[in-house]
Scaffold this active site. Structure first.
Site, PDB file in Angstrom:
ATOM      1  CG  PHE A 230      -1.706   1.316   1.363  1.00  0.00           C
ATOM      2  CD1 PHE A 230      -3.059   1.311   1.055  1.00  0.00           C
ATOM      3  CD2 PHE A 230      -1.128   2.511   1.788  1.00  0.00           C
ATOM      4  CE1 PHE A 230      -3.817   2.483   1.166  1.00  0.00           C
ATOM      5  CE2 PHE A 230      -1.874   3.680   1.888  1.00  0.00           C
ATOM      6  CZ  PHE A 230      -3.221   3.666   1.582  1.00  0.00           C
ATOM      7  CD  GLU A 231       4.809   2.532  -2.948  1.00  0.00           C
ATOM      8  OE1 GLU A 231       5.584   2.686  -1.986  1.00  0.00           O
ATOM      9  OE2 GLU A 231       5.190   2.294  -4.099  1.00  0.00           O
ATOM     10  CB  ILE A 232      -1.242   7.101  -1.671  1.00  0.00           C
ATOM     11  CG1 ILE A 232      -2.290   5.987  -1.475  1.00  0.00           C
ATOM     12  CG2 ILE A 232      -1.823   8.243  -2.480  1.00  0.00           C
ATOM     13  CD1 ILE A 232      -3.502   6.417  -0.685  1.00  0.00           C
TER      14      ILE A 232
END
Length: 405
Positions: free
Chosen positions: A292-294
């Site tokens: 998960f990375e934005i």
């Protein structure tokens, strides 16, 4: 006789409604496939009617007092469809389809049905029609399908193949996770240095990475991409933890050599204290879990990270060791960015086995229809780097955090 006539009228009205409904549904049931700029990329465009969604009225999320869990004042509910140049991105193969569609539904139901952002799928082999049809049917925004160039998913010419094979055999004997996998190494190298360069990604400034078998636990009723843009955030995460030291024995040494040659890339207000306990002498193994990375795609495309990746790539650690994209992204973000540009999302309930990010504020979980047990939250547990992050950022921990250690 009057009752009979009334029944006939009701029946006729129902029949008309059914016919109209069938007609409307038929307008969006068969997506058209359009060339995406080259023979190895495909995108699907849905009728505009399929992008419509009900959006809550605008207002600050922080209106309610969640104690120390109160969200950043910059997080706003958006009254309109998302307008940021952003997309979800998933690296997947055709056989990942049935694991990935659950992830897609979580993201769509909890967030994207309100904003209609695009989704980019990347694969080192052509996507099947089944994959394209199934994923397109689930996604609110436009879907695009790209083939990874062979030079981005293969051994570069400077790698000694015998030495790389010997490393894999040694790691296999030591039972190091993914230690003998060639494909895993290609994946880590690709996520580290190439996904943001793919032609389909060049339309976007921000991305949200989504992998198979993840869950989004809570409703997200503000535009995360807009929040990132408005607040100057360049990297966002949900879970942090320690890396396996056996997979990266020389990564920090190589990083220090890079910084010695390029001292100007180390930010004066960096998050060095998150990745090192002794001012940079050694690496403490803390990293953001990159499933998960934005993030801001232009950070990866910038001079500092581009030179850093090229330096690491030439060193050969992706194949002579088993360098992962998570510690590489994390070290780069911690060292090259202002620490204010890195953001932890305590409000995004998230799961990727075996770790959970579950909001520990009871009222917040009820308000956002979270479906997770706060006792499972990983943030302040021993193997997590959550405590280290709060300390490095000088953030106040939630009042009840000790109940969830």
């Amino acid at each position: 006789m009057v009752r009979s006539d009334a029944r006939i009228i009701r029946f006729a009205a129902i029949a008309v409604a059914v016919i109209v409904t069938i007609f409307l549904l038929s307008q969006g049931s068969s997506p058209s496939y359009i060339s995406g700029g080259s023979s190895d990329s495909t995108k699907t465009t849905k009728p505009s009617s399929s992008l419509k969604s009900t959006v809550k009225s605008s207002g600050a999320l922080g209106n309610k007092d969640y104690g120390n869990f109160a969200l950043d004042a910059g997080m706003k509910k958006s009254p309109n469809k998302g307008t940021v140049k952003a997309a979800f991105v998933s690296l997947a193969r055709n056989n990942d389809l049935w694991s990935l569609i659950g992830s897609i539904r979580h993201v769509e139901d909890r967030f994207n049905s309100k904003y209609g952002y695009d989704w980019v799928f990347l694969n080192d082999e052509p996507f099947s029609k089944e994959f394209i049809r199934t994923t397109t049917a689930l996604i609110t925004g436009e879907t695009k399908y790209g083939l990874i160039p062979k030079e981005h998913w293969s051994f570069p010419e400077w790698i000694d193949l015998d030495k790389a094979a010997a490393t894999r055999e040694t790691m296999k004997q030591k039972k190091i996770i993914y230690g003998d996998s060639v494909s895993y190494r290609h994946m880590c190298r690709y996520e580290s240095g190439f996904f943001y360069r793919h032609e389909l990604m060049m339309d976007y400034d921000y991305y949200w990475r989504v992998e198979p078998d993840i869950r989004i636990y809570c409703d997200i009723d503000y535009d995360i991409f807009q929040f990132m843009k408005d607040n100057g955030k360049k990297y966002g995460f949900t879970i942090s933890l320690h890396e396996y030291v056996e997979t990266i024995p020389t990564l920090w040494k190589t990083t220090k050599e890079f910084l010695k040659e390029n001292p100007g890339f180390l930010h004066k207000n960096s998050l060095m204290d998150f990745v090192s306990d002794d001012g940079g002498a050694t690496y403490n193994l803390c990293h953001f879990w990159s499933n998960f990375e934005i993030g801001d795609l232009n950070f990866w495309r910038g001079e500092a990270y581009s030179k850093y990746f090229d330096y690491l790539d030439r060193n050969g650690g992706f194949f002579y060791e088993r360098w992962g994209d998570a510690p590489i992204h994390s070290i780069a973000a911690a060292l090259f960015l202002d620490k204010s540009e890195i953001h932890y999302f305590p409000d995004v309930g998230y799961y990727h086995g075996p770790f959970h990010n579950c909001p520990i504020n009871d009222e917040f979980r009820l308000d956002h229809k979270c479906m997770c047990n706060p006792k499972d939250d990983f943030t302040f547990k021993g193997y997590s780097c959550g405590n280290k992050y709060y300390s490095a950022q000088q953030l106040q921990k939630p009042e009840n955090y000790q109940d969830y250690q």
